[in-house]
Design a protein around this motif. Sequence first.
Motif, PDB file in Angstrom:
ATOM      1  N   LEU A 152       0.828  -1.207   0.000  1.00 16.07           N
ATOM      2  CA  LEU A 152       0.000   0.000   0.000  1.00 16.07           C
ATOM      3  C   LEU A 152       0.861   1.255   0.000  1.00 16.07           C
ATOM      4  O   LEU A 152       0.621   2.189  -0.782  1.00 16.07           O
ATOM      5  CB  LEU A 152      -0.916  -0.004   1.226  1.00 16.07           C
ATOM      6  N   LYS A 153       1.861   1.294   0.849  1.00 14.95           N
ATOM      7  CA  LYS A 153       2.716   2.485   0.909  1.00 14.95           C
ATOM      8  C   LYS A 153       3.420   2.725  -0.422  1.00 14.95           C
ATOM      9  O   LYS A 153       3.524   3.869  -0.879  1.00 14.95           O
ATOM     10  CB  LYS A 153       3.732   2.355   2.049  1.00 14.95           C
ATOM     11  N   ARG A 154       3.954   1.678  -1.017  1.00 16.52           N
ATOM     12  CA  ARG A 154       4.651   1.851  -2.292  1.00 16.52           C
ATOM     13  C   ARG A 154       3.713   2.394  -3.364  1.00 16.52           C
ATOM     14  O   ARG A 154       4.097   3.262  -4.163  1.00 16.52           O
ATOM     15  CB  ARG A 154       5.271   0.530  -2.727  1.00 16.52           C
ATOM     16  N   LYS A 155       2.490   1.907  -3.392  1.00 13.95           N
ATOM     17  CA  LYS A 155       1.521   2.394  -4.379  1.00 13.95           C
ATOM     18  C   LYS A 155       1.175   3.857  -4.142  1.00 13.95           C
ATOM     19  O   LYS A 155       1.167   4.670  -5.083  1.00 13.95           O
ATOM     20  CB  LYS A 155       0.247   1.554  -4.341  1.00 13.95           C
ATOM     21  N   VAL A 156       0.888   4.202  -2.884  1.00 11.10           N
ATOM     22  CA  VAL A 156       0.506   5.578  -2.571  1.00 11.10           C
ATOM     23  C   VAL A 156       1.659   6.541  -2.851  1.00 11.10           C
ATOM     24  O   VAL A 156       1.467   7.618  -3.431  1.00 11.10           O
ATOM     25  CB  VAL A 156       0.036   5.698  -1.110  1.00 11.10           C
ATOM     26  N   LEU A 157       2.861   6.155  -2.470  1.00  8.33           N
ATOM     27  CA  LEU A 157       4.018   7.022  -2.721  1.00  8.33           C
ATOM     28  C   LEU A 157       4.278   7.187  -4.210  1.00  8.33           C
ATOM     29  O   LEU A 157       4.647   8.279  -4.668  1.00  8.33           O
ATOM     30  CB  LEU A 157       5.252   6.454  -2.010  1.00  8.33           C
ATOM     31  N   ALA A 158       4.082   6.120  -4.988  1.00  3.77           N
ATOM     32  CA  ALA A 158       4.254   6.222  -6.449  1.00  3.77           C
ATOM     33  C   ALA A 158       3.195   7.152  -7.038  1.00  3.77           C
ATOM     34  O   ALA A 158       3.482   7.936  -7.959  1.00  3.77           O
ATOM     35  CB  ALA A 158       4.173   4.839  -7.084  1.00  3.77           C
ATOM     36  N   ASP A 159       1.976   7.081  -6.516  1.00  6.79           N
ATOM     37  CA  ASP A 159       0.910   7.978  -6.981  1.00  6.79           C
ATOM     38  C   ASP A 159       1.240   9.427  -6.638  1.00  6.79           C
ATOM     39  O   ASP A 159       1.071  10.334  -7.464  1.00  6.79           O
ATOM     40  CB  ASP A 159      -0.427   7.594  -6.343  1.00  6.79           C
ATOM     41  N   ILE A 160       1.701   9.644  -5.403  1.00  6.90           N
ATOM     42  CA  ILE A 160       2.080  11.002  -4.994  1.00  6.90           C
ATOM     43  C   ILE A 160       3.208  11.524  -5.877  1.00  6.90           C
ATOM     44  O   ILE A 160       3.184  12.668  -6.335  1.00  6.90           O
ATOM     45  CB  ILE A 160       2.509  11.019  -3.515  1.00  6.90           C
ATOM     46  N   ASP A 161       4.191  10.673  -6.122  1.00  3.15           N
ATOM     47  CA  ASP A 161       5.341  11.046  -6.951  1.00  3.15           C
ATOM     48  C   ASP A 161       4.896  11.445  -8.350  1.00  3.15           C
ATOM     49  O   ASP A 161       5.417  12.398  -8.946  1.00  3.15           O
ATOM     50  CB  ASP A 161       6.310   9.863  -7.013  1.00  3.15           C
ATOM     51  N   ARG A 162       3.909  10.747  -8.872  1.00  2.13           N
ATOM     52  CA  ARG A 162       3.399  11.036 -10.218  1.00  2.13           C
ATOM     53  C   ARG A 162       2.616  12.338 -10.253  1.00  2.13           C
ATOM     54  O   ARG A 162       2.658  13.073 -11.260  1.00  2.13           O
ATOM     55  CB  ARG A 162       2.526   9.863 -10.668  1.00  2.13           C
ATOM     56  N   LEU A 163       1.924  12.654  -9.161  1.00  2.00           N
ATOM     57  CA  LEU A 163       1.015  13.795  -9.152  1.00  2.00           C
ATOM     58  C   LEU A 163       1.637  15.083  -8.609  1.00  2.00           C
ATOM     59  O   LEU A 163       1.168  16.176  -8.928  1.00  2.00           O
ATOM     60  CB  LEU A 163      -0.213  13.454  -8.297  1.00  2.00           C
ATOM     61  N   ALA A 164       2.674  14.969  -7.785  1.00  2.00           N
ATOM     62  CA  ALA A 164       3.272  16.149  -7.147  1.00  2.00           C
ATOM     63  C   ALA A 164       4.159  16.912  -8.113  1.00  2.00           C
ATOM     64  O   ALA A 164       4.659  16.357  -9.100  1.00  2.00           O
ATOM     65  CB  ALA A 164       4.073  15.725  -5.922  1.00  2.00           C
ATOM     66  N   LYS A 165       4.402  18.183  -7.801  1.00  2.00           N
ATOM     67  CA  LYS A 165       5.307  18.966  -8.639  1.00  2.00           C
ATOM     68  C   LYS A 165       6.732  18.435  -8.485  1.00  2.00           C
ATOM     69  O   LYS A 165       7.076  17.835  -7.451  1.00  2.00           O
ATOM     70  CB  LYS A 165       5.210  20.447  -8.290  1.00  2.00           C
ATOM     71  N   PRO A 166       7.586  18.625  -9.479  1.00  2.00           N
ATOM     72  CA  PRO A 166       8.893  17.963  -9.520  1.00  2.00           C
ATOM     73  C   PRO A 166       9.808  18.225  -8.343  1.00  2.00           C
ATOM     74  O   PRO A 166      10.604  17.361  -7.978  1.00  2.00           O
ATOM     75  CB  PRO A 166       9.515  18.516 -10.814  1.00  2.00           C
TER      76      PRO A 166
END
Length: 320
Positions: free
Chosen positions: A96-110
């Motif tokens: 779950l954490k890996r998925k959420v962090l990957a989603d955040i990484d994709r959506l957050a500014k660089p």
Amino acid sequence: MKSTTIKQVTVVGTGVIGNGWIARFLAKGYDVIATDPAEGAEVRIRSSIANAWPALEKQGLAEGASKDRLTFEPDLANAVANADLIQENVPEREELKRKVLADIDRLAKPDAIIASSTSGLKPSTLQADCAKPERVIVAHPFNPVYLVPLVELVGGEATTTETIKTAEEFYQSIDMKPLVISTEIEGHVADRLMEAIWREALHLVNDGVATTEEVDAAIIYGPGLRWALMGPFLTLHLAGGEQGMKHMLEQFGPALKLPWTKLVAPELTEELTNKVVDGCEQQTTGHSITQLEQRRDDFLIELMQLLEKYWPGANLNGKI
């Protein structure tokens, strides 16, 4: 003084730890966006902040600090879009954490920093699915986050020195004591120490040696008082008299080989579970969790004032 780099913060996941972060950020004068898909999350967040606020007022609020500077945003993309730092607090499950962090990484500014509050997982594991793993770190706090100052900062294999430095400066700016851990290890540092005591405590209860109340008393009125000021190493350094740790090790070192402790945790049987649960409920008869939290918070505020009085020059390197 507020960070010049981190101006907007977002908290993802609003359990006990996430809400603690929200309370601390608000108390330090930040606008905070919180997001959580759970039904009724916003109501629980605002209730938690209201419970914590009297302690924060007693400790001292930053200029402009207000509970009203909290915004709840159910959509993750909108919640993280403009954040300079995102504090992740979803349940402690690797997938779950890996998925959420990957989603955040994709959506957050660089250039946003992504910090996980994980108590046990390595940052290299958590950042493995991220396109920009260099900005992902562990920032592990301790409950109640809005009062306890320690935060363990751990970078993964891909985390840059700049990310660690920026994060360290930010957490210092909100009156925390960041401990930068150079080597990844499951459980980091403080939780590994607490876990060792917790395992031994369970054995003592399981074997009928002591009740939960007696174990707690053994810490509260003994080593806990000393550890609050000096920690285990300096406490034992003083136990060696004028020769300090050298004499202590010479005198008591051989006892380390005696089988006093059990390093493996006992099986959490139904019987042991009942002993622990019943013991804790007996200890707290007549007091609600909210009352106990308020008592704890008042105590922590005064304890930290004492620590500053008697150890004003101490830092995380243990130097005075």
